[in-house]
Design a protein around this motif. Structure first.
Motif, PDB file in Angstrom:
ATOM      1  N   UNK A   1      -0.536   6.248   9.716  1.00 19.93           N
ATOM      2  CA  UNK A   1      -1.141   7.494  10.177  1.00 19.93           C
ATOM      3  C   UNK A   1      -1.640   8.301   8.989  1.00 19.93           C
ATOM      4  N   UNK A   2      -2.795   8.881   9.156  1.00 19.07           N
ATOM      5  CA  UNK A   2      -3.373   9.701   8.090  1.00 19.07           C
ATOM      6  C   UNK A   2      -2.790  11.106   8.163  1.00 19.07           C
ATOM      7  N   UNK A   3      -2.340  11.581   7.016  1.00 22.98           N
ATOM      8  CA  UNK A   3      -1.806  12.944   6.910  1.00 22.98           C
ATOM      9  C   UNK A   3      -2.861  13.875   6.322  1.00 22.98           C
ATOM     10  N   UNK A   4      -3.494  13.435   5.227  1.00 24.67           N
ATOM     11  CA  UNK A   4      -4.432  14.308   4.523  1.00 24.67           C
ATOM     12  C   UNK A   4      -5.332  13.486   3.623  1.00 24.67           C
ATOM     13  N   UNK A   5      -6.579  13.911   3.476  1.00 22.31           N
ATOM     14  CA  UNK A   5      -7.514  13.264   2.563  1.00 22.31           C
ATOM     15  C   UNK A   5      -8.279  14.332   1.803  1.00 22.31           C
ATOM     16  N   UNK A   6      -8.441  14.144   0.499  1.00 23.01           N
ATOM     17  CA  UNK A   6      -9.206  15.092  -0.303  1.00 23.01           C
ATOM     18  C   UNK A   6     -10.112  14.338  -1.257  1.00 23.01           C
ATOM     19  N   UNK A   7     -11.237  14.969  -1.583  1.00 22.64           N
ATOM     20  CA  UNK A   7     -12.207  14.371  -2.499  1.00 22.64           C
ATOM     21  C   UNK A   7     -12.839  15.485  -3.313  1.00 22.64           C
ATOM     22  N   UNK A   8     -13.168  15.166  -4.556  1.00 16.59           N
ATOM     23  CA  UNK A   8     -13.766  16.150  -5.458  1.00 16.59           C
ATOM     24  C   UNK A   8     -14.844  15.473  -6.299  1.00 16.59           C
ATOM     25  N   UNK A   9     -15.948  16.177  -6.492  1.00 14.44           N
ATOM     26  CA  UNK A   9     -17.069  15.697  -7.309  1.00 14.44           C
ATOM     27  C   UNK A   9     -17.633  14.380  -6.775  1.00 14.44           C
TER      28      UNK A   9
ATOM     29  N   UNK B   1     -10.647  19.222   1.363  1.00 18.92           N
ATOM     30  CA  UNK B   1      -9.401  18.635   1.871  1.00 18.92           C
ATOM     31  C   UNK B   1      -9.387  18.689   3.393  1.00 18.92           C
ATOM     32  N   UNK B   2      -9.296  17.524   4.009  1.00 15.43           N
ATOM     33  CA  UNK B   2      -9.202  17.407   5.461  1.00 15.43           C
ATOM     34  C   UNK B   2      -7.760  17.070   5.812  1.00 15.43           C
ATOM     35  N   UNK B   3      -7.102  17.981   6.504  1.00 15.95           N
ATOM     36  CA  UNK B   3      -5.686  17.790   6.849  1.00 15.95           C
ATOM     37  C   UNK B   3      -5.533  17.529   8.340  1.00 15.95           C
ATOM     38  N   UNK B   4      -4.715  16.532   8.665  1.00 15.51           N
ATOM     39  CA  UNK B   4      -4.382  16.257  10.053  1.00 15.51           C
ATOM     40  C   UNK B   4      -2.963  16.697  10.387  1.00 15.51           C
TER      41      UNK B   4
ATOM     42  N   UNK C   1      -7.947  11.376  -3.148  1.00 18.15           N
ATOM     43  CA  UNK C   1      -6.494  11.351  -2.912  1.00 18.15           C
ATOM     44  C   UNK C   1      -6.236  11.308  -1.416  1.00 18.15           C
ATOM     45  N   UNK C   2      -5.256  10.527  -1.027  1.00 15.20           N
ATOM     46  CA  UNK C   2      -4.947  10.369   0.387  1.00 15.20           C
ATOM     47  C   UNK C   2      -3.440  10.324   0.577  1.00 15.20           C
ATOM     48  N   UNK C   3      -2.979  10.898   1.671  1.00 13.25           N
ATOM     49  CA  UNK C   3      -1.570  10.843   2.051  1.00 13.25           C
ATOM     50  C   UNK C   3      -1.496  10.237   3.442  1.00 13.25           C
ATOM     51  N   UNK C   4      -0.615   9.276   3.619  1.00  6.80           N
ATOM     52  CA  UNK C   4      -0.503   8.600   4.908  1.00  6.80           C
ATOM     53  C   UNK C   4       0.911   8.085   5.100  1.00  6.80           C
TER      54      UNK C   4
END
Length: 420
Positions: free
Chosen positions: A1-9, A18-21, A106-109
């Motif tokens: 399951x996806x918790x959070x995804x962020x991207x920069x530059x 940052x997209x948080x679920x 960066x991703x958290x799952x």
């Protein structure tokens, strides 16, 4: 399951997006729209996660770039250990200070009951940083911490760590290299990208997956899916025959036709026929290519949708609404919100311009996100919860189209341009 995804530059995204679920504190629709991942140790549960997230915004606001970032991160993880060459990152080019800086993902799952936090920074030539944290027993463990001139491994990371480090090219990820050299401990992280995360940003859908599902699972599930979507499909028929050059379109370029003919010589080719009950006796069969664009897309989606709902995939789709009536978009989204159908914690992330489903009857407020491009051409990502719309009262579609939340195109009144 996806918790959070962020991207920069990355492309139009300069500052971190940052997209948080992670679900907010609101209680509405918690029995259908939320799912709590169970952690492997101590029988604990993490904070509830959203089963879906919808992203709105004007054309060229950066919605596709956000979803493309997920696709690029996945591709780098899966391919970097075997593909030497430029790393496929594109920095923000409208600022001289960012164009030479690395892109950061960066991703958290949660996978297999374990929470992971993984990320890396890279230019087109080199991975500048890489990190991985895990919570297998409730407390955080640092497994990988890499920079251009310094490598650190936590004592909880097992295996031939130094062998894997020496084998990792400057333009490759340690995670990918270690898994290719049989790291069993890191394999669940790699496999989450390979098997659980599915991203479609090209705007086209191939019917092959649905065809293969019919071969492997039978056609009943696909037919039920199509009929539930209110398509007038009574039956499906798959006919396989050996490839013949005349099967190719007449307008296909000759050099392409020649290569395809060479590649498919002697191979079986499947033709799909859909049966329609007209109420006039014998049903009428149409080839899938003679069906409407919407029917073709729904059929192409049927296999991946059913598979993802059964196996708990994270499905990411750019412009889900294309070729689909709003009621079909709502139908597809609500498959993920139905716990009797979505039995494995599958999640859907999609961008859309379809405001008819921008409603508190369809979504919780924390499921709605917006992308907006500012005067410096930078994409800004923000949540509807930043505006605290009134629960169950505010008409989200009307408020959005009235400009309350931003993320709308500005049409300049250049009347003079139309004067003769």
């Amino acid at each position: 399951m996806l918790v959070e995804f962020s991207v920069e530059n990355f492309r139009s995204i300069k500052q971190e997006a940052c997209l948080s679920l992670v679900a907010g504190p609101a209680k509405e629709r918690s029995d259908t729209h939320l799912v709590a991942p169970t952690l492997r140790k101590k029988g604990g549960s993490a904070r509830p996660l959203l089963r879906s997230a919808a992203i709105y915004g004007a054309n060229a606001a950066g919605k596709s770039n956000l979803l493309r970032a997920l696709a690029v991160m996945r591709g780098i993880v899966l391919d970097s250990s075997r593909d030497a060459g430029p790393i496929p990152v594109t920095p923000f080019l409208f600022d001289s200070t960012s164009r030479d800086q690395p892109t950061t993902f960066e991703i958290m799952f949660v996978a297999g009951g374990v929470r992971y936090q993984y990320g890396f920074s890279a230019t087109s030539k080199v991975v500048t940083e890489e990190w991985l944290y895990a919570w297998p027993v409730g407390r955080v463990q640092q497994w990988i911490q890499r920079s251009s001139d310094d490598w650190k491994f936590g004592d909880k990371l097992t295996g031939d760590k130094e062998v894997w480090r020496r084998a990792t090219r400057p333009d490759a990820l340690y995670l990918s290299t270690a898994v290719s050299l049989n790291s069993e401990q890191l394999k669940p992280v790699f496999d989450w990208f390979r098997h659980t995360l599915h991203v479609v940003v090209s705007g086209t859908w191939n019917t092959l997956f649905s065809l293969n599902r019919i071969r492997e699972e039978g056609k009943s599930g696909i037919i039920e899916f199509l009929q539930t979507a209110d398509l007038a499909i009574a039956d499906l028929k798959v006919i396989e025959e050996e490839f013949r050059p005349e099967m190719l379109p007449d307008d296909m370029p000759s050099e392409v036709k020649e290569q395809v003919t060479k590649d498919l010589a002697g191979e079986p080719v499947a033709e799909l026929w859909l049966s329609h009950d007209t109420g006039r006796g014998k049903p009428v069969e149409l080839n899938i290519h003679d069906e409407s664009d919407g029917t073709q897309k729904i059929f192409a989606l049927a296999g991946p949708w059913l598979d993802s709902l059964q196996k708990g995939h994270v499905v990411v789709v750019d412009e889900l609404h294309v070729h689909l009536h709003p009621t079909l978009v709502k139908f597809l989204v609500e498959r993920f919100h139905n716990p009797d159908v979505n039995t494995s914690g599958a999640q859907l992330i999609f961008s859309t311009h379809d405001t008819s489903i921008l409603s508190q009857d369809v979504f919780r407020r924390d499921q709605i996100w917006f992308c907006e491009r500012d005067k410096r051409q930078e994409t800004k990502l923000f949540s509807l919860t930043d505006f605290t719309p009134r629960k169950g009262v505010e008409n989200l579609e009307r408020s959005y189209l009235a400009g309350r939340y931003g993320a709308l195109p500005y049409i300049a009144p250049r009347i003079a341009a139309f004067k003769r």
